[in-house]
Write a protein that holds these residues in place. Structure first.
Motif, PDB file in Angstrom:
ATOM      1  N   UNK A   1       0.926  -1.194  -0.071  1.00  0.00           N
ATOM      2  CA  UNK A   1      -0.115  -0.183   0.131  1.00  0.00           C
ATOM      3  C   UNK A   1       0.825   1.389   0.066  1.00  0.00           C
ATOM      4  N   UNK A   2       0.409   2.320  -0.650  1.00  0.00           N
ATOM      5  CA  UNK A   2       1.083   3.458  -0.621  1.00  0.00           C
ATOM      6  C   UNK A   2       0.469   4.226   0.567  1.00  0.00           C
TER       7      UNK A   2
ATOM      8  N   UNK B   1      -8.866  -3.767   3.987  1.00  0.00           N
ATOM      9  CA  UNK B   1     -10.147  -3.549   3.395  1.00  0.00           C
ATOM     10  C   UNK B   1     -10.078  -2.714   2.139  1.00  0.00           C
ATOM     11  N   UNK B   2      -8.763  -2.672   1.644  1.00  0.00           N
ATOM     12  CA  UNK B   2      -8.436  -1.801   0.265  1.00  0.00           C
ATOM     13  C   UNK B   2      -8.229  -2.823  -0.682  1.00  0.00           C
ATOM     14  N   UNK B   3      -8.825  -2.850  -1.982  1.00  0.00           N
ATOM     15  CA  UNK B   3      -8.458  -3.683  -2.900  1.00  0.00           C
ATOM     16  C   UNK B   3      -6.945  -3.454  -3.305  1.00  0.00           C
ATOM     17  N   UNK B   4      -6.370  -4.566  -3.698  1.00  0.00           N
ATOM     18  CA  UNK B   4      -4.735  -4.655  -3.760  1.00  0.00           C
ATOM     19  C   UNK B   4      -4.580  -3.629  -4.898  1.00  0.00           C
ATOM     20  N   UNK B   5      -5.354  -3.372  -5.901  1.00  0.00           N
ATOM     21  CA  UNK B   5      -5.221  -2.521  -6.853  1.00  0.00           C
ATOM     22  C   UNK B   5      -5.269  -1.206  -6.640  1.00  0.00           C
ATOM     23  N   UNK B   6      -5.706  -0.703  -5.606  1.00  0.00           N
ATOM     24  CA  UNK B   6      -5.725   0.563  -5.443  1.00  0.00           C
ATOM     25  C   UNK B   6      -5.742   0.785  -3.778  1.00  0.00           C
TER      26      UNK B   6
ATOM     27  N   UNK C   1     -13.347  -0.798   0.424  1.00  0.00           N
ATOM     28  CA  UNK C   1     -14.703  -1.037   0.291  1.00  0.00           C
ATOM     29  C   UNK C   1     -15.807  -0.274   0.794  1.00  0.00           C
ATOM     30  N   UNK C   2     -15.438   0.526   1.722  1.00  0.00           N
ATOM     31  CA  UNK C   2     -16.402   1.313   2.492  1.00  0.00           C
ATOM     32  C   UNK C   2     -17.541   0.695   3.298  1.00  0.00           C
TER      33      UNK C   2
ATOM     34  N   UNK D   1     -16.340 -10.619   3.809  1.00  0.00           N
ATOM     35  CA  UNK D   1     -16.081 -11.480   2.470  1.00  0.00           C
ATOM     36  C   UNK D   1     -14.663 -11.081   2.166  1.00  0.00           C
ATOM     37  N   UNK D   2     -14.019  -9.715   2.406  1.00  0.00           N
ATOM     38  CA  UNK D   2     -12.842  -9.250   2.056  1.00  0.00           C
ATOM     39  C   UNK D   2     -11.833  -9.934   3.180  1.00  0.00           C
ATOM     40  N   UNK D   3     -12.209  -9.878   4.231  1.00  0.00           N
ATOM     41  CA  UNK D   3     -10.916 -10.556   5.156  1.00  0.00           C
ATOM     42  C   UNK D   3     -11.784 -11.185   6.107  1.00  0.00           C
TER      43      UNK D   3
END
Length: 246
Positions: free
Chosen positions: A111-112, A149-154, A179-180, A201-203
């Motif tokens: 992550x940045x 909870x952030x998609x890997x591409x953003x 994902x909010x 679902x994400x984690x």
């Protein structure tokens, strides 16, 4: 359910957590100790695959240790048994250290992270009096959540801070593009053991305890915590800390 019955169940739950955390701490301590010894004293004797296995064990032990600490802190805060220790601190350096610690806990996530004092300049860094242990626990939880909870591409996180003269406080914001939180579930975010379906679902891992505990901690520090969230767009968590804690 009658209120007295609900209170009794909550007391039983708290007592169970107290016993469980003490037992877990007893179990995890030697796991952490011996895996650390293998990594530091016998690293050269291990193959690359063996080192990876031991590192995974050590990382999991660290996470369990932190979870136990969080549960115990929650219990102690509710019981009024936490002693606050305030130290004069350069807020920017403190936040940078917390962010680095949180990132080490998720070595597979890239992550940045941007840090910014939004009032003043780098030449006039903000110095505040904070309880480093408890404040760090809240900030680490917020950065950790923003990461997982952030998609890997953003996966881009912004941590900013500024003073609020009206509240006589410093406000720290942790923002992500993850994902909010669904609108109809936002009222439950600080409830104990709550986790939104999209977060599960994400984690799938996690107890849904960190934000509940964060609110307890901020109350104990005389501060506040709140958030703004747009599903599938962004989430911003804010904490305010008194500039002159009593």
């Amino acid at each position: 359910m009658p209120r007295s019955r609900k209170k009794a169940l909550e007391r039983m739950q708290d007592d169970f957590i107290w016993v469980l955390t003490h037992q877990l701490r007893t179990i995890v301590t030697p796991i952490k100790l011996f895996s650390d010894m293998l990594l530091t004293n016998r690293a050269e004797a291990l193959t690359e695959k063996q080192r990876a296995y031991v590192q995974n064990i050590h990382t999991a032990a660290n996470r369990l240790t932190e979870a136990v600490r969080d549960l115990l802190n929650g219990y102690r805060i509710q019981a009024g048994e936490v002693e606050l220790v305030y130290e004069s601190t350069l807020l920017g350096d403190f936040i940078k250290g917390i962010v680095e610690e949180a990132r080490r806990g998720e070595p597979t996530r890239i992550c940045t992270v941007r840090l910014e004092q939004t009032q003043g300049t780098k030449e006039t860094p903000l110095t505040v009096s904070v309880d480093k242990l408890l404040t760090g626990q809240v900030l680490k939880a917020l950065v950790h959540n923003a990461t997982i909870y952030s998609p890997r591409d953003r996966c881009a996180i912004m941590v900013s801070w500024h003073t609020d003269a009206k509240k006589d406080a410093v406000v720290v914001c942790v923002a992500d593009q993850g994902v909010g939180i669904p609108k109809h579930m936002q009222k439950n975010v600080f409830n104990r053991l709550f986790r939104a379906p999209n977060a599960l679902k994400m984690h799938p891992e996690g107890l849904g305890f960190d934000l509940y505990l964060a609110r307890l901690i901020m109350g104990a520090l005389g501060g506040d915590i709140w958030f703004l969230s747009e599903p599938d767009k962004e989430t911003k968590f804010f904490i305010s800390l008194p500039l002159h804690p009593k």
